[in-house]
Design a protein around this motif. Sequence first.
Motif, PDB file in Angstrom:
ATOM      1  N   CYS A  49       0.630  -1.379   0.067  1.00  0.00           N
ATOM      2  CA  CYS A  49      -0.075   0.031  -0.001  1.00  0.00           C
ATOM      3  C   CYS A  49       0.888   1.221   0.071  1.00  0.00           C
ATOM      4  O   CYS A  49       1.975   1.282   0.317  1.00  0.00           O
ATOM      5  CB  CYS A  49      -0.949   0.112   1.203  1.00  0.00           C
ATOM      6  N   GLU A  50       0.321   2.503  -0.358  1.00  0.00           N
ATOM      7  CA  GLU A  50       0.919   3.551  -0.602  1.00  0.00           C
ATOM      8  C   GLU A  50       1.592   3.918   0.744  1.00  0.00           C
ATOM      9  O   GLU A  50       1.199   3.876   2.031  1.00  0.00           O
ATOM     10  CB  GLU A  50       0.076   4.784  -1.085  1.00  0.00           C
ATOM     11  N   GLY A  51       2.972   4.327   0.846  1.00  0.00           N
ATOM     12  CA  GLY A  51       3.647   4.748   2.166  1.00  0.00           C
ATOM     13  C   GLY A  51       4.169   3.568   2.903  1.00  0.00           C
ATOM     14  O   GLY A  51       5.014   4.030   3.770  1.00  0.00           O
ATOM     15  N   VAL A  52       4.244   2.481   2.488  1.00  0.00           N
ATOM     16  CA  VAL A  52       4.644   1.599   3.265  1.00  0.00           C
ATOM     17  C   VAL A  52       6.324   1.253   3.110  1.00  0.00           C
ATOM     18  O   VAL A  52       6.819   1.175   4.103  1.00  0.00           O
ATOM     19  CB  VAL A  52       4.014   0.058   3.171  1.00  0.00           C
ATOM     20  N   GLU A  53       6.583   1.488   1.945  1.00  0.00           N
ATOM     21  CA  GLU A  53       8.233   1.562   1.598  1.00  0.00           C
ATOM     22  C   GLU A  53       8.796   2.805   2.351  1.00  0.00           C
ATOM     23  O   GLU A  53       9.922   2.446   2.937  1.00  0.00           O
ATOM     24  CB  GLU A  53       8.405   1.814   0.156  1.00  0.00           C
ATOM     25  N   ASP A  54       7.978   3.888   2.557  1.00  0.00           N
ATOM     26  CA  ASP A  54       8.547   4.929   3.251  1.00  0.00           C
ATOM     27  C   ASP A  54       8.772   4.720   4.820  1.00  0.00           C
ATOM     28  O   ASP A  54       9.842   4.731   5.477  1.00  0.00           O
ATOM     29  CB  ASP A  54       7.763   6.356   3.276  1.00  0.00           C
ATOM     30  N   LEU A  55       7.763   4.040   5.287  1.00  0.00           N
ATOM     31  CA  LEU A  55       7.563   3.345   6.767  1.00  0.00           C
ATOM     32  C   LEU A  55       8.859   2.645   6.878  1.00  0.00           C
ATOM     33  O   LEU A  55       9.565   2.533   7.778  1.00  0.00           O
ATOM     34  CB  LEU A  55       6.335   2.919   6.913  1.00  0.00           C
ATOM     35  N   VAL A  56       9.090   1.680   5.951  1.00  0.00           N
ATOM     36  CA  VAL A  56       9.958   0.393   6.180  1.00  0.00           C
ATOM     37  C   VAL A  56      11.451   1.115   6.248  1.00  0.00           C
ATOM     38  O   VAL A  56      12.445   0.835   7.119  1.00  0.00           O
ATOM     39  CB  VAL A  56       9.940  -0.650   5.464  1.00  0.00           C
ATOM     40  N   ALA A  57      11.540   2.062   5.368  1.00  0.00           N
ATOM     41  CA  ALA A  57      12.919   2.784   5.173  1.00  0.00           C
ATOM     42  C   ALA A  57      13.229   3.454   6.531  1.00  0.00           C
ATOM     43  O   ALA A  57      14.414   3.525   7.027  1.00  0.00           O
ATOM     44  CB  ALA A  57      12.927   3.658   3.921  1.00  0.00           C
ATOM     45  N   MET A  58      12.256   4.356   6.913  1.00  0.00           N
ATOM     46  CA  MET A  58      12.281   5.090   8.390  1.00  0.00           C
ATOM     47  C   MET A  58      12.546   4.107   9.237  1.00  0.00           C
ATOM     48  O   MET A  58      13.601   4.288  10.272  1.00  0.00           O
ATOM     49  CB  MET A  58      11.068   5.717   8.514  1.00  0.00           C
ATOM     50  N   ALA A  59      12.026   3.114   9.399  1.00  0.00           N
ATOM     51  CA  ALA A  59      12.625   1.965  10.579  1.00  0.00           C
ATOM     52  C   ALA A  59      14.010   1.503  10.345  1.00  0.00           C
ATOM     53  O   ALA A  59      14.469   1.372  11.365  1.00  0.00           O
ATOM     54  CB  ALA A  59      11.589   0.835  10.323  1.00  0.00           C
ATOM     55  N   ASP A  60      14.488   1.106   9.100  1.00  0.00           N
ATOM     56  CA  ASP A  60      15.634   0.718   8.875  1.00  0.00           C
ATOM     57  C   ASP A  60      16.602   1.866   9.299  1.00  0.00           C
ATOM     58  O   ASP A  60      17.643   1.403   9.952  1.00  0.00           O
ATOM     59  CB  ASP A  60      15.654   0.301   7.530  1.00  0.00           C
ATOM     60  N   ARG A  61      16.310   3.282   9.105  1.00  0.00           N
ATOM     61  CA  ARG A  61      17.345   4.210   9.457  1.00  0.00           C
ATOM     62  C   ARG A  61      17.429   4.383  10.936  1.00  0.00           C
ATOM     63  O   ARG A  61      18.528   4.600  11.469  1.00  0.00           O
ATOM     64  CB  ARG A  61      16.954   5.468   8.757  1.00  0.00           C
ATOM     65  N   LEU A  62      16.019   4.172  11.594  1.00  0.00           N
ATOM     66  CA  LEU A  62      15.947   4.149  13.011  1.00  0.00           C
ATOM     67  C   LEU A  62      16.890   3.175  13.680  1.00  0.00           C
ATOM     68  O   LEU A  62      17.747   3.097  14.760  1.00  0.00           O
ATOM     69  CB  LEU A  62      14.786   4.112  13.554  1.00  0.00           C
ATOM     70  N   ALA A  63      16.876   1.788  12.972  1.00  0.00           N
ATOM     71  CA  ALA A  63      17.628   0.508  13.441  1.00  0.00           C
ATOM     72  C   ALA A  63      19.133   0.865  13.870  1.00  0.00           C
ATOM     73  O   ALA A  63      19.648   0.397  14.271  1.00  0.00           O
ATOM     74  CB  ALA A  63      16.853  -0.440  12.874  1.00  0.00           C
ATOM     75  N   GLU A  64      19.593   1.543  12.393  1.00  0.00           N
ATOM     76  CA  GLU A  64      21.026   1.902  12.289  1.00  0.00           C
ATOM     77  C   GLU A  64      21.173   2.793  13.296  1.00  0.00           C
ATOM     78  O   GLU A  64      22.500   2.545  13.686  1.00  0.00           O
ATOM     79  CB  GLU A  64      21.077   2.281  11.003  1.00  0.00           C
ATOM     80  N   LYS A  65      20.696   3.747  13.743  1.00  0.00           N
ATOM     81  CA  LYS A  65      21.033   4.680  14.790  1.00  0.00           C
ATOM     82  C   LYS A  65      20.787   4.265  16.318  1.00  0.00           C
ATOM     83  O   LYS A  65      21.383   4.891  16.908  1.00  0.00           O
ATOM     84  CB  LYS A  65      20.245   6.057  14.505  1.00  0.00           C
ATOM     85  N   SER A  66      20.118   3.268  16.427  1.00  0.00           N
ATOM     86  CA  SER A  66      19.953   2.802  17.825  1.00  0.00           C
ATOM     87  C   SER A  66      21.100   2.192  18.396  1.00  0.00           C
ATOM     88  O   SER A  66      21.854   1.419  17.712  1.00  0.00           O
ATOM     89  CB  SER A  66      18.820   1.988  17.737  1.00  0.00           C
ATOM     90  N   PRO A  67      21.363   2.415  19.597  1.00  0.00           N
ATOM     91  CA  PRO A  67      22.687   1.912  20.360  1.00  0.00           C
ATOM     92  C   PRO A  67      22.437   0.254  20.502  1.00  0.00           C
ATOM     93  O   PRO A  67      21.172  -0.176  20.608  1.00  0.00           O
ATOM     94  CB  PRO A  67      22.504   2.522  21.698  1.00  0.00           C
ATOM     95  N   PRO A  68      23.429  -0.367  20.457  1.00  0.00           N
ATOM     96  CA  PRO A  68      23.425  -1.751  20.687  1.00  0.00           C
ATOM     97  C   PRO A  68      22.766  -2.190  22.048  1.00  0.00           C
ATOM     98  O   PRO A  68      23.071  -1.341  22.851  1.00  0.00           O
ATOM     99  CB  PRO A  68      24.968  -2.261  20.602  1.00  0.00           C
ATOM    100  N   ARG A  69      22.198  -3.229  22.152  1.00  0.00           N
ATOM    101  CA  ARG A  69      21.474  -3.647  23.486  1.00  0.00           C
ATOM    102  C   ARG A  69      22.340  -4.612  24.032  1.00  0.00           C
ATOM    103  O   ARG A  69      23.406  -5.121  23.758  1.00  0.00           O
ATOM    104  CB  ARG A  69      20.402  -4.657  22.913  1.00  0.00           C
TER     105      ARG A  69
END
Length: 92
Positions: A72-92
């Motif tokens: 659906c429209e906008g899902v690619e953007d949402l997934v890309a945003m989640a990937d960017r956030l995951a890259e920036k998050s500190p290791p657990r």
Amino acid sequence: MSSSVEVLSCLGQEDRLGIVKLLTEKGPLCVSEIMAQYGRSQPNLSRGLRLLREAGVVYCTVAGQKRVYALCEGVEDLVAMADRLAEKSPPR
């Protein structure tokens, strides 16, 4: 219309996110193509696609006897945003 919680919850499951990422890379695919590329059983795949459809993440069109799934429209953007956030998050 799905709530944000439903969409994010649906995408929070690894198999369903994998399906979404496959559709992001390959574009619209029929169930047999998704099965061949993703390697999940048909019942598991069908359940995941149903939940993604109910959450408003994918939609289905019928082409002859095949069901073709697309994002659906906008899902690619949402997934890309989640990937960017995951890259920036500190290791657990």
